[in-house]
Design an enzyme around this catalytic site. Structure first.
Site, PDB file in Angstrom:
ATOM      1  N   CYS A   1       0.835  -1.197   0.000  1.00 57.47           N
ATOM      2  CA  CYS A   1       0.000   0.000   0.000  1.00 57.47           C
ATOM      3  C   CYS A   1       0.878   1.259   0.000  1.00 57.47           C
ATOM      4  O   CYS A   1       1.500   1.556  -1.004  1.00 57.47           O
ATOM      5  CB  CYS A   1      -0.960  -0.045   1.193  1.00 57.47           C
ATOM      6  SG  CYS A   1      -2.319   1.107   1.055  1.00 57.47           S
TER       7      CYS A   1
ATOM      8  N   HIS B   1      -3.501  -5.771   1.277  1.00 56.41           N
ATOM      9  CA  HIS B   1      -2.778  -5.941   2.539  1.00 56.41           C
ATOM     10  C   HIS B   1      -2.695  -7.406   2.983  1.00 56.41           C
ATOM     11  O   HIS B   1      -3.520  -7.853   3.783  1.00 56.41           O
ATOM     12  CB  HIS B   1      -3.471  -5.134   3.634  1.00 56.41           C
ATOM     13  CG  HIS B   1      -3.279  -3.669   3.504  1.00 56.41           C
ATOM     14  ND1 HIS B   1      -2.350  -2.967   4.245  1.00 56.41           N
ATOM     15  CD2 HIS B   1      -3.885  -2.760   2.718  1.00 56.41           C
ATOM     16  CE1 HIS B   1      -2.397  -1.687   3.918  1.00 56.41           C
ATOM     17  NE2 HIS B   1      -3.330  -1.526   2.995  1.00 56.41           N
TER      18      HIS B   1
ATOM     19  N   GLU C   1      -0.746  -8.648   5.089  1.00 49.33           N
ATOM     20  CA  GLU C   1      -0.469  -8.753   6.531  1.00 49.33           C
ATOM     21  C   GLU C   1      -1.746  -8.749   7.358  1.00 49.33           C
ATOM     22  O   GLU C   1      -1.709  -9.054   8.546  1.00 49.33           O
ATOM     23  CB  GLU C   1       0.482  -7.624   6.971  1.00 49.33           C
ATOM     24  CG  GLU C   1      -0.144  -6.258   7.231  1.00 49.33           C
ATOM     25  CD  GLU C   1      -0.478  -5.472   5.957  1.00 49.33           C
ATOM     26  OE1 GLU C   1      -0.541  -6.067   4.874  1.00 49.33           O
ATOM     27  OE2 GLU C   1      -0.698  -4.248   6.069  1.00 49.33           O
TER      28      GLU C   1
END
Lengths: 225, 749
Positions: free
Chosen positions: A87, A196, A198
């Protein structure tokens, strides 16, 4: 041997803690790196996390790219250090010219947070080798300026060289050219990704755990290296 | 413009002062003169005027808010109560949680984006000032009619402001409400809730103690934004050139706030802070007087040391500026150097602006000349208190007599189906993802539940799985019909929503949104609401830990519906055990818990089908709510329940639709034969929930209900891709989904 993955905190980084958690869950040791410090502490790989570094008031990533830590990141990435930009991290990589193109305001002009379906297009990069070719995954996406743009020649080059590493499926959430969600550099050690991964490493807090292979890929590569 | 010093005030006692323009009543001005034994200086007048405003002093509400303390239930969890920046409760394992809801209604109408953005900023600093790391936000919102053109101006701006600030701050937005009603036209309600987590030993309070300790202002520079009445003061008394035009709405800088959060948490970690206060409403006037008032000594401030964005600001303006992203800390001299180092690390400007003194006065100087010399308590804590007259309005009886139970009901299966589709597509009950998709719900990586779940839930310990759940509710329509019952229904619903997800309700915060306190009818609504809420909190054992009152939400003579927004915080020992809303597995048994009565007045059905508001709201049975919560928590803890959803707006029908659409499975449902189908589907009787249990757990669960005395009826089974009300009508999930999801996108997308 414990693999050490550095996660940079810029002023305004938000997902740095989450990137460190993902690194830990993947089995590596997360190392917090500070934007004012050029010393990368001899980490084996670096993650540039999501957020709004410097508030993104100028152009996303435009100021972070000049921070002391990025001098080292750019230098070592060019020498082969695996770097993943997520991002805002992707935006910083583009601003640093480690990756081509730019991320622009979402075409619908709103911030968007959704569970996004992707197809992994290239499993030979440092960060995607643990995926199956063509694997479809769902991970969170959240951005205001995630529309990937580049001139047609660059886009053709990225496609031809297999450097589009992930593409949006079902819905293009931000107007990215050719549904591009992530790209790599020519060597495959530097990867930029708008969604994302994560945030998809634990069943309890993510829509899936399908983001985890991004972090385990790097582990295997480094162990095997 | 000459400086109005204390000396000057003594020498020139008869200067005419613009107290009325600053919002002070003549008797309030007289009282200030009595307190000081002289006329106030212009700076003192500025401080008193903002601190004695309704917003800061709670002068109209105080006498009623006292009940929250007087009727406070025994609760071992309460660590810090009303009066501090936010209440703090013990959630076990050494953790404490602080949470609070506040309003930013008026600024958000004037300038939706910045108003809503700085609403988030303000509540986050309140939580931070308690010593906690903010971990999530929620936004209860009320707008005018969905199709009104002005709603199209206000709503997108408010949503973008909440997202723009909260997303950039890195706080997940885990819930809230969006309600449309013409009564909020011109008076949208933009409430913001924040929750923070700390260890018990990290609790910080807003007090300045220890003579010689230094007062440090840190964060953003002070500018001319957010100055309300001070331009009046500056211009009319001293400046003949005309008033300075200052925008009254503050402008937010979330990046600065993010730095402020990380910087402040690092200061706490190194134990460098003796006392702390955020700068919000009334700015430095509030921070210095509240810190000094709560401490043991006095305070001396050198106002000319305050870092400014605009060097032309007068001392009065500096005292009243509401520039955002500022904090004020009291620091022991030995810690100042390290304090400054940490601020420097985070690129946060920090300046010693004063010190704690032996005396009991707040003294402020401007280039060596004294401009303020006041007893701080008289500014911060001993403002005026009003016993405003209140009276039950004449129209209340007429309104209550006009019951919705007498309205025509759908007679055929097709009419029932059409009524359901109208309801799920109505703006209040429609899918809200057009809004919530603009908020980051994932950041920090601990969000276990977020919209459209019954409560937002975040994990606070990654090892043990300890978590907290939060829900906010408030039904202005019910409150209009009967404010006492309506307030209790708001609490009951939030309490139920927390329990539905498996968490044990612990404590309450409230944002009381009302019309003008000068209207006896509004004041009656306020008195009834606070009485109802305090009584119900006592029965449910959930103390009010803090909150906010917002008056003057009215245009001309027309006030908004009385709208208490009630937030309930719950704790869950292991977030793995949480119960989601959606039906996730075919074949599971659907049970309806609680009793359904013929209660259609104030309901969403009455509003959507008949545009009707009248009658009496559903009855409240708080003991029943308690029992229902215990059953839901036990069901979650013991792994008996796979899905649960509270019944509220839209009744059983809406709850089933949401459970089906969220989980992606249909249901076959049998409606109770002894009830009219409209009542069975759309009644909004309180104290009810649906649960989905695996067949293997059905007996155990229903036996538990039976033993405890909770009505539990098997109403159906999770099955297929339709919602089938057997013997009445069937509707495909796709059709429901289309109806449910298109409304907000069509209106605002």
């Amino acid at each position: 041997m414990t693999i050490r993955v550095g996660v940079v905190t810029f002023p305004g980084s938000l997902d740095d803690h989450d990137a460190r958690r993902a690194v830990r869950i993947a089995g590596a040791e997360p190392i917090a790196l500070w934007h004012k410090d050029k010393n990368l502490q001899q980490v084996d790989a670096v993650v540039l996390p999501g957020g709004f570094s410097y508030g993104d008031y100028l152009r996303c990533g435009a100021i972070s790219r000049f921070s002391p830590v990025m001098e080292s990141v750019i230098e070592q990435a060019q020498a082969g250090l695996p770097v993943l930009g997520i991002c805002n991290g992707f935006q910083i990589l583009c601003e640093s010219h480690l990756l081509p193109g730019a991320l622009t305001r979402n075409d619908h002009l709103h911030f968007i947070c959704r569970d996004q379906k992707l197809r992994i297009e290239n499993t030979s990069t440092a960060w995607t080798s643990d995926f199956e070719p063509g694997q479809e995954i769902t991970v969170p996406l959240k951005n205001g300026e995630g529309g990937f743009v580049a001139d047609e020649r660059t886009l053709d080059m990225l496609e031809a060289e297999g450097r589009v590493i992930a593409r949006y499926l079902d819905l293009n959430p931000n107007g990215s050219r050719r549904d591009i969600a992530g790209i790599s550099n020519a060597a495959g050690n530097v990867v930029g990704l708008m969604p994302h991964p994560e945030h998809a490493v634990e069943p309890l807090t993510g829509p899936t755990t399908e983001g985890l292979p991004f972090f385990t890929s790097i582990l295997k590569r480094l162990v095997n290296a | 413009m000459s400086l109005d010093t204390v000396k000057n005030a003594l020498e020139h006692p008869d200067v005419e002062q613009p107290f009325a323009e600053l919002g002070l009543k003549p008797d309030e001005y007289t009282r200030i003169r009595e307190i000081l034994g002289r006329r106030p200086t212009s700076s003192e007048l500025a401080m008193y005027s903002v601190m004695w405003s309704e917003h800061c002093s709670y002068k109209s509400s105080k006498v009623h808010l006292r009940q929250f303390g007087d009727k406070m239930p025994e609760n071992d969890a309460m660590l810090v109560g009303i009066g501090e920046n936010a209440g703090v409760v013990d959630v076990g394992q050494g953790y404490a949680v602080t949470f609070k809801v506040e309003s930013h209604n008026h600024p958000s109408y004037v300038e939706p984006y910045q108003g809503a953005a700085t609403g988030i900023g303000g509540i986050v600093r309140d939580i931070l000032a308690m010593g906690a790391r903010p971990v999530a936000v929620m936004d209860p919102l009320r707008f005018g009619a969905a199709e009104h053109p002005d709603t199209r101006r206000v709503l997108p701006g408010v949503v973008a402001g909440i997202g723009g600030y909260g997303n950039c701050l890195g706080l997940p937005n885990i819930g809230g409400e969006i309600v449309f009603d013409p009564c909020y036209q011109g008076n949208p309600l933009v409430n913001a809730l924040c929750v923070g987590v700390m260890k018990h030993e990290d609790i910080h309070l807003a007090q300045a103690s220890g003579a010689g300790n230094l007062v440090i202002l840190y964060g953003a520079r002070t500018g001319g934004d957010g100055i309300g009445g001070v331009s009046v003061l500056a211009s009319e008394t001293f400046d003949a050139d005309g008033p300075a035009k200052r925008p009254a709405v503050q402008v937010g800088d979330p990046f600065q706030e993010k730095l402020l959060i990380e910087c402040t948490l690092e200061l706490f970690r190194e134990h460098l802070v003796a006392g702390i206060q955020d700068l919000g409403g009334a700015g430095l006037s509030c921070a210095t007087s509240e810190l000094a008032s709560a401490g043991s000594g006095g305070m001396r401030v050198e106002l000319d040391t305050v870092p400014l964005r605009d060097h032309t600001l007068s001392p009065e303006e500096i005292l009243m500026s509401e520039s955002q992203e500022r904090m004020c800390a009291v620091v022991e001299p030995a810690h100042v150097a390290r304090f400054m180092e940490i601020c420097d690390k985070w690129d946060v400007i920090a300046t010693v602006v004063g010190e704690v003194t032996e005396g009991d006065r707040l003294e402020i100087f401007w280039h060596g000349e004294q401009i303020v010399d006041v007893p701080p308590r008289t500014v911060a804590h001993e403002g005026p208190v009003y016993e405003r007259p209140y009276a039950r309005p004449q129209w209340q009886d007429t309104l209550q007599a006009d019951a919705a139970e007498r309205l025509p009901r759908p007679g055929t299966a097709d009419e029932l189906k059409a009524a359901l589709l109208d309801l799920v597509a109505s703006p209040n009950l429609a899918d809200k993802s057009w809004v919530t998709d603009q908020y980051d719900r994932y950041v920090l990586g601990n969000t276990v539940l977020a919209q459209p779940e019954d409560s937002g839930m975040v994990r606070i310990d990654e090892e043990t799985g300890l978590g907290v759940a939060l829900a906010t509710d408030g039904n202005g329509r019910f409150c209009k019909l009967d404010p006492y019952t309506g307030a209790q229904l708001a609490l009951a619903e939030a309490y139920r929503n927390v329990a539905t997800t498996g968490a044990r309700p612990l404590a309450v915060t409230d944002c009381l949104n009302f019309g003008s306190p000068e209207d006896p009818a509004v004041m009656w609504q306020f008195a009834e609401t606070t009485r109802g809420l305090a009584d119900a909190c006592q029965v449910l054992g959930t103390p009010v830990t803090g909150g906010n009152v917002s008056f003057y939400n009215q245009t001309g003579e027309t006030a908004i519906h009385p709208t208490p927004v009630v937030g309930v915080l719950g704790v869950i020992d292991d977030v793995e055990r949480r119960t989601p809303v959606g039906f996730a597995e075919e074949g599971q048994i659907i049970l309806l818990l609680g009793d359904t009565h013929e209660e259609l007045s104030g309901s969403a059905w009455a509003q959507v089908a008949h545009d009707h508001l009248g009658g009496l709201p559903p009855r409240v049975d708080l003991e029943r709510e308690r029992l229902l919560a215990e059953i839901l928590i036990a069901g979650s803890r013991d792994g008996m329940v796979d899905a649960a959803h509270d019944l509220a707006d839209g009744g059983l029908a809406q709850a089933l639709v949401e459970a089906c659409l969220t989980g992606g499975h249909g249901a076959r449902v049998v409606l109770a034969e002894d009830l009219d189908p409209t009542v069975a589907l759309f009644s909004e009787s309180a104290g009810r929930a649906i649960v989905a249990v695996p067949r293997s757990e059905e007996m155990r669960f229903s036996d538990m209900c039976k033993v405890r005395g909770l009505p539990c009826a098997r109403i159906g089974v999770v099955d297929g891709d339709t919602l089938d009300f057997q013997g009445h009508f069937t509707v495909a999930l796709d059709e429901l989904r289309t109806a449910h999801e298109r409304t907000l996108k069509a209106l605002f997308g």
